[in-house]
Design a protein around this motif. Structure first.
Motif, PDB file in Angstrom:
ATOM      1  N   ILE A 202     -16.086  23.094  13.488  1.00 44.31           N
ATOM      2  CA  ILE A 202     -16.428  22.520  12.194  1.00 44.31           C
ATOM      3  C   ILE A 202     -17.861  22.029  12.257  1.00 44.31           C
ATOM      4  O   ILE A 202     -18.198  21.184  13.093  1.00 44.31           O
ATOM      5  N   LEU A 203     -18.705  22.615  11.418  1.00 40.87           N
ATOM      6  CA  LEU A 203     -20.112  22.223  11.340  1.00 40.87           C
ATOM      7  C   LEU A 203     -20.299  21.402  10.072  1.00 40.87           C
ATOM      8  O   LEU A 203     -20.099  21.906   8.961  1.00 40.87           O
ATOM      9  N   GLU A 204     -20.660  20.149  10.249  1.00 39.11           N
ATOM     10  CA  GLU A 204     -20.816  19.230   9.128  1.00 39.11           C
ATOM     11  C   GLU A 204     -22.301  19.008   8.883  1.00 39.11           C
ATOM     12  O   GLU A 204     -22.994  18.441   9.725  1.00 39.11           O
ATOM     13  N   LEU A 205     -22.777  19.491   7.753  1.00 43.08           N
ATOM     14  CA  LEU A 205     -24.197  19.407   7.427  1.00 43.08           C
ATOM     15  C   LEU A 205     -24.477  18.227   6.498  1.00 43.08           C
ATOM     16  O   LEU A 205     -23.626  17.836   5.698  1.00 43.08           O
ATOM     17  N   GLN A 206     -25.685  17.721   6.604  1.00 46.57           N
ATOM     18  CA  GLN A 206     -26.119  16.606   5.748  1.00 46.57           C
ATOM     19  C   GLN A 206     -26.188  17.065   4.292  1.00 46.57           C
ATOM     20  O   GLN A 206     -26.748  18.118   4.005  1.00 46.57           O
ATOM     21  N   ASP A 207     -25.606  16.271   3.406  1.00 53.48           N
ATOM     22  CA  ASP A 207     -25.751  16.596   1.985  1.00 53.48           C
ATOM     23  C   ASP A 207     -27.014  15.931   1.447  1.00 53.48           C
ATOM     24  O   ASP A 207     -27.483  14.935   1.979  1.00 53.48           O
ATOM     25  N   GLU A 208     -27.572  16.549   0.438  1.00 58.16           N
ATOM     26  CA  GLU A 208     -28.763  16.007  -0.211  1.00 58.16           C
ATOM     27  C   GLU A 208     -28.320  15.011  -1.278  1.00 58.16           C
ATOM     28  O   GLU A 208     -27.329  15.244  -1.975  1.00 58.16           O
ATOM     29  N   LYS A 209     -29.029  13.949  -1.393  1.00 64.06           N
ATOM     30  CA  LYS A 209     -28.686  12.943  -2.402  1.00 64.06           C
ATOM     31  C   LYS A 209     -29.049  13.475  -3.786  1.00 64.06           C
ATOM     32  O   LYS A 209     -30.159  13.943  -4.009  1.00 64.06           O
ATOM     33  N   THR A 210     -28.088  13.407  -4.694  1.00 58.52           N
ATOM     34  CA  THR A 210     -28.312  13.846  -6.072  1.00 58.52           C
ATOM     35  C   THR A 210     -28.534  12.613  -6.936  1.00 58.52           C
ATOM     36  O   THR A 210     -27.638  11.772  -7.052  1.00 58.52           O
ATOM     37  N   PRO A 211     -29.715  12.495  -7.528  1.00 54.28           N
ATOM     38  CA  PRO A 211     -29.947  11.334  -8.395  1.00 54.28           C
ATOM     39  C   PRO A 211     -29.067  11.400  -9.640  1.00 54.28           C
ATOM     40  O   PRO A 211     -28.694  12.479 -10.100  1.00 54.28           O
ATOM     41  N   ASP A 212     -28.731  10.206 -10.161  1.00 52.00           N
ATOM     42  CA  ASP A 212     -27.996  10.167 -11.435  1.00 52.00           C
ATOM     43  C   ASP A 212     -28.853  10.848 -12.498  1.00 52.00           C
ATOM     44  O   ASP A 212     -30.073  10.735 -12.490  1.00 52.00           O
ATOM     45  N   ASN A 213     -28.208  11.570 -13.379  1.00 48.37           N
ATOM     46  CA  ASN A 213     -28.896  12.281 -14.462  1.00 48.37           C
ATOM     47  C   ASN A 213     -29.923  13.282 -13.940  1.00 48.37           C
ATOM     48  O   ASN A 213     -30.999  13.456 -14.515  1.00 48.37           O
ATOM     49  N   ALA A 214     -29.589  13.943 -12.815  1.00 46.14           N
ATOM     50  CA  ALA A 214     -30.490  14.954 -12.260  1.00 46.14           C
ATOM     51  C   ALA A 214     -30.625  16.108 -13.249  1.00 46.14           C
ATOM     52  O   ALA A 214     -29.658  16.503 -13.905  1.00 46.14           O
ATOM     53  N   SER A 215     -31.831  16.640 -13.337  1.00 41.22           N
ATOM     54  CA  SER A 215     -32.063  17.783 -14.217  1.00 41.22           C
ATOM     55  C   SER A 215     -31.468  19.040 -13.571  1.00 41.22           C
ATOM     56  O   SER A 215     -31.158  19.057 -12.382  1.00 41.22           O
ATOM     57  N   GLU A 216     -31.354  20.075 -14.362  1.00 39.05           N
ATOM     58  CA  GLU A 216     -30.847  21.352 -13.838  1.00 39.05           C
ATOM     59  C   GLU A 216     -31.756  21.855 -12.715  1.00 39.05           C
ATOM     60  O   GLU A 216     -31.277  22.374 -11.709  1.00 39.05           O
ATOM     61  N   LYS A 217     -33.055  21.690 -12.895  1.00 38.19           N
ATOM     62  CA  LYS A 217     -34.026  22.118 -11.884  1.00 38.19           C
ATOM     63  C   LYS A 217     -33.825  21.339 -10.583  1.00 38.19           C
ATOM     64  O   LYS A 217     -33.825  21.933  -9.494  1.00 38.19           O
ATOM     65  N   GLU A 218     -33.624  20.032 -10.686  1.00 34.66           N
ATOM     66  CA  GLU A 218     -33.379  19.208  -9.491  1.00 34.66           C
ATOM     67  C   GLU A 218     -32.086  19.638  -8.794  1.00 34.66           C
ATOM     68  O   GLU A 218     -32.038  19.724  -7.565  1.00 34.66           O
ATOM     69  N   GLU A 219     -31.055  19.916  -9.581  1.00 33.37           N
ATOM     70  CA  GLU A 219     -29.781  20.354  -8.994  1.00 33.37           C
ATOM     71  C   GLU A 219     -29.949  21.687  -8.273  1.00 33.37           C
ATOM     72  O   GLU A 219     -29.391  21.884  -7.185  1.00 33.37           O
ATOM     73  N   LEU A 220     -30.698  22.602  -8.844  1.00 31.94           N
ATOM     74  CA  LEU A 220     -30.952  23.892  -8.188  1.00 31.94           C
ATOM     75  C   LEU A 220     -31.714  23.696  -6.884  1.00 31.94           C
ATOM     76  O   LEU A 220     -31.427  24.369  -5.877  1.00 31.94           O
ATOM     77  N   GLN A 221     -32.677  22.772  -6.875  1.00 38.08           N
ATOM     78  CA  GLN A 221     -33.437  22.491  -5.655  1.00 38.08           C
ATOM     79  C   GLN A 221     -32.532  21.910  -4.573  1.00 38.08           C
ATOM     80  O   GLN A 221     -32.651  22.271  -3.403  1.00 38.08           O
ATOM     81  N   ILE A 222     -31.624  21.032  -4.963  1.00 36.74           N
ATOM     82  CA  ILE A 222     -30.684  20.431  -4.013  1.00 36.74           C
ATOM     83  C   ILE A 222     -29.768  21.499  -3.436  1.00 36.74           C
ATOM     84  O   ILE A 222     -29.576  21.587  -2.217  1.00 36.74           O
ATOM     85  N   LYS A 223     -29.198  22.337  -4.312  1.00 40.76           N
ATOM     86  CA  LYS A 223     -28.324  23.424  -3.828  1.00 40.76           C
ATOM     87  C   LYS A 223     -29.087  24.374  -2.920  1.00 40.76           C
ATOM     88  O   LYS A 223     -28.563  24.839  -1.913  1.00 40.76           O
ATOM     89  N   SER A 224     -30.336  24.649  -3.258  1.00 45.15           N
ATOM     90  CA  SER A 224     -31.164  25.542  -2.453  1.00 45.15           C
ATOM     91  C   SER A 224     -31.406  24.956  -1.062  1.00 45.15           C
ATOM     92  O   SER A 224     -31.297  25.655  -0.055  1.00 45.15           O
ATOM     93  N   LYS A 225     -31.718  23.668  -1.003  1.00 41.97           N
ATOM     94  CA  LYS A 225     -31.977  23.014   0.284  1.00 41.97           C
ATOM     95  C   LYS A 225     -30.706  22.989   1.139  1.00 41.97           C
ATOM     96  O   LYS A 225     -30.749  23.276   2.336  1.00 41.97           O
ATOM     97  N   GLU A 226     -29.573  22.656   0.509  1.00 41.85           N
ATOM     98  CA  GLU A 226     -28.302  22.682   1.238  1.00 41.85           C
ATOM     99  C   GLU A 226     -27.976  24.109   1.671  1.00 41.85           C
ATOM    100  O   GLU A 226     -27.487  24.340   2.786  1.00 41.85           O
ATOM    101  N   GLY A 227     -28.276  25.080   0.809  1.00 40.38           N
ATOM    102  CA  GLY A 227     -28.034  26.485   1.128  1.00 40.38           C
ATOM    103  C   GLY A 227     -28.835  26.950   2.328  1.00 40.38           C
ATOM    104  O   GLY A 227     -28.327  27.709   3.170  1.00 40.38           O
ATOM    105  N   GLU A 228     -30.076  26.517   2.438  1.00 38.90           N
ATOM    106  CA  GLU A 228     -30.904  26.865   3.603  1.00 38.90           C
ATOM    107  C   GLU A 228     -30.256  26.361   4.885  1.00 38.90           C
ATOM    108  O   GLU A 228     -30.209  27.074   5.893  1.00 38.90           O
ATOM    109  N   ALA A 229     -29.753  25.135   4.857  1.00 39.54           N
ATOM    110  CA  ALA A 229     -29.087  24.567   6.035  1.00 39.54           C
ATOM    111  C   ALA A 229     -27.820  25.353   6.384  1.00 39.54           C
ATOM    112  O   ALA A 229     -27.543  25.615   7.560  1.00 39.54           O
TER     113      ALA A 229
END
Length: 159
Positions: free
Chosen positions: A35-62
């Motif tokens: 089981i590999l447990e990776l750090q999640d990125e903090k999602t700010p409240d009321n994150a924009s769609e662009k911010e959410e895509l950046q977070i998913k992208s960063k988590e995806g890279e990991a």
């Protein structure tokens, strides 16, 4: 058979940790589990769609850094294919027969998986059209993989 869970986010609740430990112990009879447990990125409240895509992208890279070339990648995705427990058991068995003895199940963070991870996936699996907390999904997945190995071994399991 080698089963790897690549997951985003830490498990904080003791009852979930206990369940994961229990199913990991049970699975040790049937496969090598990692089981590999990776750090999640903090999602700010009321994150924009662009911010959410950046977070998913960063988590995806990991996530993709953990994926080896010889892994058969199963992404848990709400739009994936739904299987019964017996069908999941057959899926695991057939993967081994086809020479895919390294299966990686990927559970994304609270925003889901990046398109890069979904594109790398060999298979997209859905447990329901409902949304589950990713921490709880880890327990559900481990239980179903354990059930699948018991079905494949011809051992009794709760129906």
């Amino acid at each position: 058979m080698n089963i790897t869970l690549i997951t985003v986010g830490k498990i904080k609740e003791k009852y979930l940790k206990d369940a994961i430990t229990e199913y990991s112990k049970r699975l040790s009879r049937y496969c090598k589990l990692e089981i590999l447990e990776l750090q999640d990125e903090k999602t700010p409240d009321n994150a924009s769609e662009k911010e959410e895509l950046q977070i998913k992208s960063k988590e995806g890279e990991a996530i993709l850094k953990c994926v080896k070339d010889n892994m058969y990648v199963v992404a848990l995705a709400i739009d994936g294919k739904m299987l019964s427990s017996e069908e999941l058991a057959a899926f695991i068995k057939e993967a081994g027969v086809r020479g895919n003895s390294n299966i990686a199940f990927v559970i994304g963070g609270s925003l889901g998986l990046s398109k890069e991870v979904l594109n790398r996936a060999d298979y997209k699996l859905s447990f329901s059209k409902m949304t589950f907390p990713h921490q709880l999904m880890r327990v559900i997945l481990l239980e179903q993989v354990y059930r699948g190995f018991r079905i494949n071994a011809g051992e009794p399991y709760h129906k």
